[in-house]
Design an enzyme around this catalytic site. Structure first.
Site, mmCIF file in Angstrom:
data_model
loop_
_atom_site.group_PDB
_atom_site.id
_atom_site.type_symbol
_atom_site.label_atom_id
_atom_site.label_comp_id
_atom_site.label_asym_id
_atom_site.label_seq_id
_atom_site.Cartn_x
_atom_site.Cartn_y
_atom_site.Cartn_z
ATOM 1 N N LYS A 48 0.791 -1.236 0.000
ATOM 2 C CA LYS A 48 0.000 0.000 0.000
ATOM 3 C C LYS A 48 0.822 1.284 0.000
ATOM 4 O O LYS A 48 0.308 2.362 0.305
ATOM 5 C CB LYS A 48 -1.021 0.043 1.163
ATOM 6 C CG LYS A 48 -1.854 -1.196 1.344
ATOM 7 C CD LYS A 48 -2.348 -1.808 0.069
ATOM 8 C CE LYS A 48 -3.408 -0.981 -0.640
ATOM 9 N NZ LYS A 48 -3.698 -1.607 -1.989
ATOM 10 N N HIS A 110 7.010 -7.469 -2.191
ATOM 11 C CA HIS A 110 6.768 -6.788 -0.914
ATOM 12 C C HIS A 110 7.712 -7.316 0.164
ATOM 13 O O HIS A 110 7.540 -7.022 1.354
ATOM 14 C CB HIS A 110 5.322 -7.015 -0.448
ATOM 15 C CG HIS A 110 4.289 -6.265 -1.235
ATOM 16 N ND1 HIS A 110 4.418 -4.944 -1.575
ATOM 17 C CD2 HIS A 110 3.084 -6.657 -1.736
ATOM 18 C CE1 HIS A 110 3.336 -4.559 -2.253
ATOM 19 N NE2 HIS A 110 2.527 -5.575 -2.359
ATOM 20 N N SER A 140 -4.514 2.960 4.391
ATOM 21 C CA SER A 140 -4.699 2.314 3.095
ATOM 22 C C SER A 140 -4.729 0.786 3.241
ATOM 23 O O SER A 140 -5.536 0.093 2.610
ATOM 24 C CB SER A 140 -3.576 2.750 2.146
ATOM 25 O OG SER A 140 -3.760 2.191 0.879
ATOM 26 N N TYR A 196 6.148 8.131 -1.518
ATOM 27 C CA TYR A 196 4.797 8.384 -2.049
ATOM 28 C C TYR A 196 4.481 9.885 -2.017
ATOM 29 O O TYR A 196 3.936 10.434 -2.976
ATOM 30 C CB TYR A 196 3.783 7.599 -1.205
ATOM 31 C CG TYR A 196 2.339 7.701 -1.665
ATOM 32 C CD1 TYR A 196 1.759 6.686 -2.422
ATOM 33 C CD2 TYR A 196 1.546 8.792 -1.310
ATOM 34 C CE1 TYR A 196 0.428 6.764 -2.827
ATOM 35 C CE2 TYR A 196 0.222 8.882 -1.719
ATOM 36 C CZ TYR A 196 -0.334 7.875 -2.475
ATOM 37 O OH TYR A 196 -1.650 7.957 -2.876
ATOM 38 N N ALA A 234 -6.705 8.774 -14.124
ATOM 39 C CA ALA A 234 -6.450 7.904 -15.288
ATOM 40 C C ALA A 234 -6.289 6.463 -14.835
ATOM 41 O O ALA A 234 -6.850 5.534 -15.438
ATOM 42 C CB ALA A 234 -5.198 8.379 -16.031
ATOM 43 N N GLY A 260 -5.966 7.953 -2.966
ATOM 44 C CA GLY A 260 -4.734 8.445 -3.572
ATOM 45 C C GLY A 260 -4.269 9.776 -3.003
ATOM 46 O O GLY A 260 -3.775 10.633 -3.742
#
Ligand code: A3P
Length: 296
Positions: A48, A110, A140, A196, A234, A260
Site C-alpha cells: 500500500k 513486498h 490504506s 509516495y 487515469a 490516492g
C-alpha cells in the site's frame, strides 16, 4: 455467493521472524532460487505504499512507446509480476516472470530486504523502493484488508492500528521494512528510494529522478504521456491498473484505487490514537535518518 466460492481468509504466522500468510510463502523455495537477469528491475514496497503507481510508471517508461496498447490491454500483474505470489488456480509470480519475453522484466515484491532472493544482488539489479508515511500507509492497508478476501481479517480500525504498530501485518512491521531497505540503500547505489509523498507533490520531478537512475531520456511528449498515464484519475479509470478484473477484491467495500491522497489518516485517527502512535513512532524510529512527511 461470491464469498462462498472463496477459501476462508488466511491466518498470519511467523516466518523467519516476519508475519506472513501462506500465499506468499508457499512458493518460498522457487522464489529464493529465482534466477534474476542483470537488466531486471525490482519494485520493492511495503504493501500500500504506491506499488501499482510506480509499476505502471515504469511499464509506461519502458514499453509505452513501442507497445502503447500494452497499458490498456494487459493487467498490471501480468506486466509486472508479483514475485512471491502463489494463489491456487493462478500462475505464480515466478511463473509469470519466467515466461516474460519483453525486457527489461519489471518485478514487484513486498519482501523485507532480507528476503530478496540472492540472485538479484548477484546480478546487481536495479531496485526502486517506494515508501509511504506510516499513518497513510496504515489507513490504506486497513481498507485493502477489508475488501481483499485473500488478506487476513482486518478487524476494526482501533485493533488494526494496534496490530500495525506491533508489526502483525502481512509482510511484517512497516518500521522494519522501511528502515531495512533504507539502511541497505546507504551502501548500495543500485537502490533508488522514493517516497509516495514526493510523487504526489511533484510527479515531473520524481519522474526525472527515476529516468536519471535508469539512464533513460524522454522527449517532452513522452514525458507528458507518462505523467498523464500515471495520474490518479487515469489509473482509477483504467481497468488494467485498477484491479477491477480481480475477483477476490470486493469494490463494494472499498475500491483498490481508493483516494490516492497524502493526509487521509486525519480522517481516521482520533486525537488520542494519534498521540499514542506518535509516541510509539518516535521510539521505533530513533536510530534512523529516515524522515517522512505526513502532509504536503
Ligand atoms: P489509498 O488507499 O490511500 O487510496 P499499492 O499499489 O502499493 O497497493 O498502493 C495502493 C495505494 O496507492 C492506494 O492508496 C491507491 O489509491 C494509491 N495509488 C495508486 N495509484 C495512484 C496514483 N496514480 N496516484 C496516487 N495514488 C495512487
Amino acid at each position: 455467493q461470491k464469498e462462498m466460492d472463496l477459501p476462508p481468509r488466511p491466518e498470519l504466522f511467523e516466518f523467519h521472524g516476519v508475519s506472513m500468510i501462506h500465499y506468499f510463502t508457499d512458493n518460498w523455495e522457487s522464489v529464493q532460487n529465482f534466477q534474476a537477469k542483470p537488466d531486471d528491475i525490482v519494485i520493492a514496497t511495503y504493501p500500500k505504499a504506491g506499488t501499482t503507481w510506480v509499476s505502471h510508471m515504469l511499464d509506461l517508461l519502458y514499453f509505452g512507446k513501442c507497445s502503447p496498447e500494452r497499458g490498456s490491454s494487459m493487467p498490471i500483474f501480468e506486466r509486472v509480476p508479483f514475485l512471491e505470489f502463489c494463489v491456487p488456480g493462478l500462475p505464480t509470480g515466478v511463473e509469470v516472470a519466467e515466461s516474460m519475453t519483453s525486457s527489461p522484466r519489471l518485478i514487484k515484491t513486498h519482501f523485507p530486504v532480507q528476503f530478496l532472493p540472492k540472485s538479484f544482488w548477484e546480478q546487481k539489479c536495479r531496485i526502486i523502493y517506494v515508501a509511504r508515511n506510516s499513518k497513510d500507509n496504515a489507513v490504506s492497508y486497513f481498507h485493502f484488508d477489508r475488501m481483499n478476501m485473500v488478506e487476513p481479517e482486518p478487524g476494526d480500525w482501533p485493533s488494526f492500528l494496534q496490530r500495525f504498530q506491533e508489526g502483525k501485518m502481512v509482510f511484517g512491521s512497516w518500521y522494519d521494512h522501511v528502515k531495512g531497505w533504507w539502511e541497505k540503500k546507504q551502501t548500495n547505489p543500485k537502490i533508488l528510494y522514493l517516497m509516495y509523498e514526493d510523487l504526489a507533490e511533484d510527479m515531473g520531478r520524481e519522474l526525472d529522478r527515476v529516468c536519471s537512475f535508469l539512464g533513460l531520456s524522454l522527449t517532452e511528449e513522452e514525458r507528458c504521456k507518462v505523467i498523464e498515464g500515471v495520474g490518479f484519475d487515469a489509473m482509477k479509470k483504467n481497468s488494467m491498473t485498477n484491479y477491477s478484473t480481480i475477483k477476490v477484491m470486493d469494490f463494494k467495500i472499498s475500491p483498490f484505487m481508493r483516494k490516492g491522497k497524502v493526509g487521509d489518516w486525519k480522517n481516521h485517527f482520533t486525537v488520542s490514537q494519534n498521540e499514542q502512535f506518535d509516541k510509539e513512532y518516535k521510539k521505533k524510529m530513533t536510530h534512523t535518518t529516515l524522515r517522512f512527511r505526513t502532509e504536503i
